[in-house]
Design a protein around this motif. Structure first.
Motif, PDB file in Angstrom:
ATOM      1  N   LYS A 193     -37.009  60.790 -29.977  1.00 15.80           N
ATOM      2  CA  LYS A 193     -36.323  60.608 -31.261  1.00 15.80           C
ATOM      3  C   LYS A 193     -35.742  62.025 -31.953  1.00 15.80           C
ATOM      4  N   ASP A 194     -36.678  63.053 -31.916  1.00 15.19           N
ATOM      5  CA  ASP A 194     -36.240  64.134 -32.502  1.00 15.19           C
ATOM      6  C   ASP A 194     -35.113  64.830 -31.629  1.00 15.19           C
ATOM      7  N   ASN A 195     -35.181  64.698 -30.281  1.00 17.02           N
ATOM      8  CA  ASN A 195     -34.170  65.357 -29.451  1.00 17.02           C
ATOM      9  C   ASN A 195     -32.655  64.776 -29.682  1.00 17.02           C
ATOM     10  N   ILE A 196     -33.053  63.339 -29.862  1.00 15.62           N
ATOM     11  CA  ILE A 196     -31.534  62.612 -30.006  1.00 15.62           C
ATOM     12  C   ILE A 196     -31.024  62.983 -31.419  1.00 15.62           C
ATOM     13  N   ARG A 197     -31.754  63.141 -32.622  1.00 17.62           N
ATOM     14  CA  ARG A 197     -31.564  63.231 -33.926  1.00 17.62           C
ATOM     15  C   ARG A 197     -30.926  64.698 -34.005  1.00 17.62           C
ATOM     16  N   HIS A 198     -31.592  65.765 -33.024  1.00 19.39           N
ATOM     17  CA  HIS A 198     -30.948  66.938 -33.174  1.00 19.39           C
ATOM     18  C   HIS A 198     -29.707  67.462 -32.114  1.00 19.39           C
ATOM     19  N   PHE A 199     -29.517  66.403 -31.644  1.00 16.18           N
ATOM     20  CA  PHE A 199     -28.391  66.411 -30.473  1.00 16.18           C
ATOM     21  C   PHE A 199     -27.124  66.757 -31.387  1.00 16.18           C
ATOM     22  N   SER A 200     -26.323  67.780 -30.763  1.00 16.61           N
ATOM     23  CA  SER A 200     -25.290  68.276 -31.509  1.00 16.61           C
ATOM     24  C   SER A 200     -24.192  67.218 -31.874  1.00 16.61           C
ATOM     25  N   GLY A 201     -24.106  67.143 -33.222  1.00 12.06           N
ATOM     26  CA  GLY A 201     -23.076  66.027 -33.758  1.00 12.06           C
ATOM     27  C   GLY A 201     -23.603  64.599 -34.190  1.00 12.06           C
TER      28      GLY A 201
END
Length: 98
Positions: free
Chosen positions: A26-34
């Motif tokens: 979830k954190d990787n998705i949330r902090h994906f560019s854009g």
């Protein structure tokens, strides 16, 4: 801004796997560019139905995520857990009242 809503129905025995996998990414998705916002919802009447709700800068940002190694890894783990075909909508937010 683009709002992405995804409805997913899981086999009951796979729900704990999905929740554990989501917790890990979830954190990787949330902090994906854009990506500006990410939430996970669970239906009150059917505990096998989940929704993700996310805000993206634009269609290009969402498509960059959908073509990324991150998404490919998430999808490869998640897709086999479904009991029904997922549904997805990309919508424009017209009003927000808090």
């Amino acid at each position: 801004m683009l709002v992405r809503i995804v409805k997913m129905r899981f086999r009951e025995k796979e729900i704990s796997t999905f929740l554990s996998d989501f917790e890990n990414v979830k954190d990787n998705i949330r902090h994906f560019s854009g990506c500006q916002f990410l939430e996970l919802y669970r239906d009150q009447d059917d505990p096998c139905i989940f929704f993700t709700y996310s805000y993206w800068d634009n269609t290009e940002a969402l498509n960059n995520y959908r073509h990324s190694d991150l998404f490919k890894g998430v999808w490869a783990k998640t897709k086999p857990l479904f009991s029904d075909k997922p549904e997805a909508w990309s919508v424009d937010k017209l009003h927000s009242l808090l």
